[in-house]
Motif scaffolding. Structure first.
Motif, PDB file in Angstrom:
ATOM      1  N   GLN A  40       0.856  -1.182   0.000  1.00  0.00           N
ATOM      2  CA  GLN A  40       0.000   0.000   0.000  1.00  0.00           C
ATOM      3  C   GLN A  40       0.891   1.229   0.000  1.00  0.00           C
ATOM      4  O   GLN A  40       1.974   1.208   0.575  1.00  0.00           O
ATOM      5  CB  GLN A  40      -0.871   0.062   1.251  1.00  0.00           C
ATOM      6  CG  GLN A  40      -1.962  -0.933   1.305  1.00  0.00           C
ATOM      7  CD  GLN A  40      -2.816  -0.740   2.552  1.00  0.00           C
ATOM      8  OE1 GLN A  40      -2.314  -0.414   3.609  1.00  0.00           O
ATOM      9  NE2 GLN A  40      -4.104  -0.933   2.408  1.00  0.00           N
ATOM     10  N   LYS A  41       0.427   2.257  -0.642  1.00  0.00           N
ATOM     11  CA  LYS A  41       1.154   3.516  -0.595  1.00  0.00           C
ATOM     12  C   LYS A  41       0.312   4.481   0.233  1.00  0.00           C
ATOM     13  O   LYS A  41      -0.731   4.958  -0.202  1.00  0.00           O
ATOM     14  CB  LYS A  41       1.391   4.074  -1.995  1.00  0.00           C
ATOM     15  CG  LYS A  41       2.237   5.322  -1.964  1.00  0.00           C
ATOM     16  CD  LYS A  41       2.677   5.752  -3.319  1.00  0.00           C
ATOM     17  CE  LYS A  41       3.592   6.946  -3.168  1.00  0.00           C
ATOM     18  NZ  LYS A  41       4.290   7.244  -4.396  1.00  0.00           N
ATOM     19  N   VAL A  42       0.767   4.723   1.438  1.00  0.00           N
ATOM     20  CA  VAL A  42       0.046   5.592   2.355  1.00  0.00           C
ATOM     21  C   VAL A  42       0.912   6.819   2.617  1.00  0.00           C
ATOM     22  O   VAL A  42       2.064   6.692   3.019  1.00  0.00           O
ATOM     23  CB  VAL A  42      -0.252   4.854   3.684  1.00  0.00           C
ATOM     24  CG1 VAL A  42      -0.975   5.759   4.645  1.00  0.00           C
ATOM     25  CG2 VAL A  42      -1.032   3.586   3.410  1.00  0.00           C
ATOM     26  N   PRO A  44       1.221  10.771   4.441  1.00  0.00           N
ATOM     27  CA  PRO A  44       0.676  11.563   5.549  1.00  0.00           C
ATOM     28  C   PRO A  44       0.309  12.994   5.149  1.00  0.00           C
ATOM     29  O   PRO A  44       0.499  13.927   5.916  1.00  0.00           O
ATOM     30  CB  PRO A  44       1.839  11.553   6.537  1.00  0.00           C
ATOM     31  CG  PRO A  44       3.038  11.574   5.657  1.00  0.00           C
ATOM     32  CD  PRO A  44       2.671  10.687   4.490  1.00  0.00           C
TER      33      PRO A  44
END
Length: 68
Positions: A40-42, A44
Motif C-alpha cells: 500500500q502507498k500511504v 501523511p
C-alpha cells in the motif's frame, strides 16, 4: 514490505529475506494477504498539512535511533 524488511536487516546487520509462497499467505491471511503481497502507498499529506513534522524522515534513520 520489501523495503521495510531490507531496512530492518540492514540496521541489524543481518539478511532480511525469508521467502513465503503466495498461496501460504493467502491461506493464513485471507484477504489480508493482498496488503502483504501488493503493498500500500500511504502518505501523511493531511497530517502534514495540519503542521505535524516527523522526527525521522525515513525508516533507516528511525531504525538506527531505535537500535542505538
Amino acid at each position: 514490505m520489501a523495503q521495510l524488511c531490507s531496512s530492518v536487516g540492514g540496521a541489524l546487520g543481518r539478511p532480511s529475506w525469508l521467502p513465503v509462497p503466495d498461496f501460504a499467505l493467502n491461506v493464513l491471511l485471507g484477504e489480508g494477504a493482498k496488503v502483504v503481497l501488493e503493498g500500500q502507498k500511504v502518505l501523511p499529506n493531511r497530517t502534514q498539512e495540519q503542521g505535524f513534522r516527523f522526527k525521522y524522515t525515513d525508516v533507516d534513520s528511525a531504525l538506527r535511533q531505535i537500535l542505538k
